[in-house]
Design an enzyme around this catalytic site. Structure first.
Site, PDB file in Angstrom:
ATOM      1  N   ARG A 102       0.896  -1.182   0.000  1.00  0.00           N
ATOM      2  CA  ARG A 102       0.000   0.000   0.000  1.00  0.00           C
ATOM      3  C   ARG A 102       0.923   1.218   0.000  1.00  0.00           C
ATOM      4  O   ARG A 102       1.719   1.403   0.922  1.00  0.00           O
ATOM      5  CB  ARG A 102      -0.905  -0.011   1.229  1.00  0.00           C
ATOM      6  CG  ARG A 102      -1.595   1.318   1.444  1.00  0.00           C
ATOM      7  CD  ARG A 102      -2.732   1.246   2.433  1.00  0.00           C
ATOM      8  NE  ARG A 102      -3.892   0.606   1.824  1.00  0.00           N
ATOM      9  CZ  ARG A 102      -5.125   0.677   2.314  1.00  0.00           C
ATOM     10  NH1 ARG A 102      -5.369   1.350   3.431  1.00  0.00           N
ATOM     11  NH2 ARG A 102      -6.129   0.078   1.706  1.00  0.00           N
ATOM     12  N   HIS A 129      -7.332   1.102  -6.573  1.00  0.00           N
ATOM     13  CA  HIS A 129      -7.556   0.204  -5.428  1.00  0.00           C
ATOM     14  C   HIS A 129      -8.192  -1.086  -5.967  1.00  0.00           C
ATOM     15  O   HIS A 129      -9.364  -1.387  -5.699  1.00  0.00           O
ATOM     16  CB  HIS A 129      -8.474   0.892  -4.407  1.00  0.00           C
ATOM     17  CG  HIS A 129      -8.440   0.270  -3.046  1.00  0.00           C
ATOM     18  ND1 HIS A 129      -7.639  -0.809  -2.724  1.00  0.00           N
ATOM     19  CD2 HIS A 129      -9.133   0.575  -1.899  1.00  0.00           C
ATOM     20  CE1 HIS A 129      -7.827  -1.133  -1.458  1.00  0.00           C
ATOM     21  NE2 HIS A 129      -8.724  -0.315  -0.937  1.00  0.00           N
ATOM     22  N   GLN A 132     -10.022  -3.888  -3.755  1.00  0.00           N
ATOM     23  CA  GLN A 132     -11.329  -3.444  -3.250  1.00  0.00           C
ATOM     24  C   GLN A 132     -12.418  -3.712  -4.297  1.00  0.00           C
ATOM     25  O   GLN A 132     -13.512  -4.186  -3.989  1.00  0.00           O
ATOM     26  CB  GLN A 132     -11.286  -1.942  -2.921  1.00  0.00           C
ATOM     27  CG  GLN A 132     -12.602  -1.385  -2.461  1.00  0.00           C
ATOM     28  CD  GLN A 132     -13.018  -1.895  -1.083  1.00  0.00           C
ATOM     29  OE1 GLN A 132     -12.248  -1.795  -0.143  1.00  0.00           O
ATOM     30  NE2 GLN A 132     -14.216  -2.438  -0.970  1.00  0.00           N
TER      31      GLN A 132
HETATM   32  N1  NVA Z   1      -9.740   6.900  -1.547  1.00  0.00           N
HETATM   33  C1  NVA Z   1      -9.432   6.413  -0.228  1.00  0.00           C
HETATM   34  C2  NVA Z   1      -9.731   4.958  -0.106  1.00  0.00           C
HETATM   35  C3  NVA Z   1      -9.495   4.368   1.259  1.00  0.00           C
HETATM   36  C4  NVA Z   1      -9.724   2.899   1.319  1.00  0.00           C
HETATM   37  C5  NVA Z   1      -7.967   6.698   0.087  1.00  0.00           C
HETATM   38  O1  NVA Z   1      -7.123   6.526  -0.805  1.00  0.00           O
HETATM   39  O2  NVA Z   1      -7.680   7.110   1.204  1.00  0.00           O
HETATM   40  N1   CP Z   2     -11.273  -0.095   2.107  1.00  0.00           N
HETATM   41  C1   CP Z   2     -10.015  -0.198   2.571  1.00  0.00           C
HETATM   42  O1   CP Z   2      -9.057  -0.445   1.838  1.00  0.00           O
HETATM   43  O2   CP Z   2      -9.902  -0.053   3.922  1.00  0.00           O
HETATM   44  P1   CP Z   2      -8.574   0.118   4.775  1.00  0.00           P
HETATM   45  O3   CP Z   2      -7.974   1.456   4.431  1.00  0.00           O
HETATM   46  O4   CP Z   2      -9.023   0.029   6.199  1.00  0.00           O
HETATM   47  O5   CP Z   2      -7.609  -0.988   4.421  1.00  0.00           O
END
Ligand code: NVA
Ligand code: CP
Length: 307
Positions: A102, A129, A132
């Site tokens: 990540r 993502h 997801q």
């Molecule tokens: N768009 C958000 C998704 C979190 C799961 C982020 O990147 O913070």
């Molecule tokens: N939706 C998602 O990726 O959640 P987290 O940021 O908690 O991993």
């Protein structure tokens, strides 16, 4: 060997193979039958950003598949003190069987993957993502919303919006994305998705009117207005996103039996009202649980590819 960096690296058939594996393994898991598809395998998980769902689902997932996951926070790695990513990649890919990352710039993932001896999985980047969206698609299948659905995404043209574009373009459904002016999706990603949509028959509509997007939709979805790394822009964003909250009057424009999805974490009173969130909590938390199952399908599929 394949990496899992973005959905558009895969064909529809390949993504459906992963989803079908996920469905099979979910059924087994629910029957408390833990088949060791990845016995003795190790998954490294590098996090440069916070996480609840991604960390827990990957760690529990690899364990239930017979392997073990190791959580690596950037701050605890020499990476945080300036050791080059490409050196980190060469070292740890000689010890792990699979690595999830990540990170911020998507190019970090591409660089890491180009030096890695083992499959690399995108656990969220600023651009995409994809894991997801695999959980989201699994949820749509389970709730009977995968047959030519109209999906409305209302909010920021961010990593979630980009991954929805890719999913729709590959699977061939209608996706309407409504963003405020100035928060549109990345033009390059849109163009590539439109290219893919030509062969799948997907309809990709990018507009600035949330009501127009939601009208008659089968699936309504949104995401935070302030993604990780954008905390400094919070005040401005809250002003700019006025009128984009998915509340009951917005949901009333969708089909009567429309579902509402949210990748979480959700910020009530901003991108979604408390009322809509709680009315659709069953769908949202099924989606969250499906992270576990969808990612098992992805990991087992990636393992099969190395022969
Ligand atoms: N768009 C958000 C998704 C979190 C799961 C982020 O990147 O913070
Ligand atoms: N939706 C998602 O990726 O959640 P987290 O940021 O908690 O991993």
């Amino acid at each position: 060997m394949r990496h899992f960096l973005k959905l558009s690296d895969f064909s529809k058939d390949e993504l459906l193979e992963m989803i079908n594996l996920a469905i099979k393994i979910k059924k087994e898991t629910k029957a408390r039958k833990f088949v060791p598809y990845l016995e003795h395998q190790t998954l490294g998980m590098i996090f440069e950003k916070s996480s609840t769902r991604t960390r827990v689902s990957f760690e529990v997932g690899i364990y239930q598949l017979g392997g073990i996951g190791l959580f690596l926070s950037k701050n605890d790695l020499q990476l945080g003190r300036g050791e080059p990513l490409k050196d980190t990649a060469r070292v740890i890919s000689s010890m792990f069987d699979m690595i999830m990352i990540r990170t911020y710039e998507h190019s970090n993932l591409e660089e890491f993957a180009s030096y890695s001896k083992v499959p690399v999985i995108n656990g969220l980047s600023d651009s995409y993502h994809p894991v997801q969206l695999m959980a989201d698609y699994l949820t749509m299948i389970e709730l009977g919303k995968n047959n030519n659905p109209i999906v409305a995404y209302v909010g920021d043209g961010n990593n979630m919006a980009h991954s929805w574009l890719n999913l729709a373009a590959i699977m061939g459904f209608e996706l309407r994305i409504a963003t405020p002016k100035g928060y549109e999706c990345d033009e390059n990603i849109v163009q590539k998705a439109k290219e893919l949509a030509k062969s799948s028959g997907a309809k990709l509509i990018l507009i600035n009117d949330p009501k127009e997007a939601i009208k008659g939709a089968d699936v309504v979805t949104t995401d935070t207005w302030v993604s990780m790394g954008q905390e400094d822009e919070k005040e401005k964003r809250i002003k700019d996103f006025k009128g984009f909250m998915v509340d009951s009057s917005m949901m009333a424009l969708a089909k009567k039996d429309a579902i509402f999805l949210h990748c979480l974490p959700a910020y009530r009173g901003y991108e979604v009202s408390e009322e809509v969130f709680e009315a659709h909590a069953n769908e949202i938390f099924l989606e969250a649980e499906n992270r576990l199952h969808a990612q098992k399908g992805i990991m087992v599929w990636l393992d099969k590819q190395r022969g």
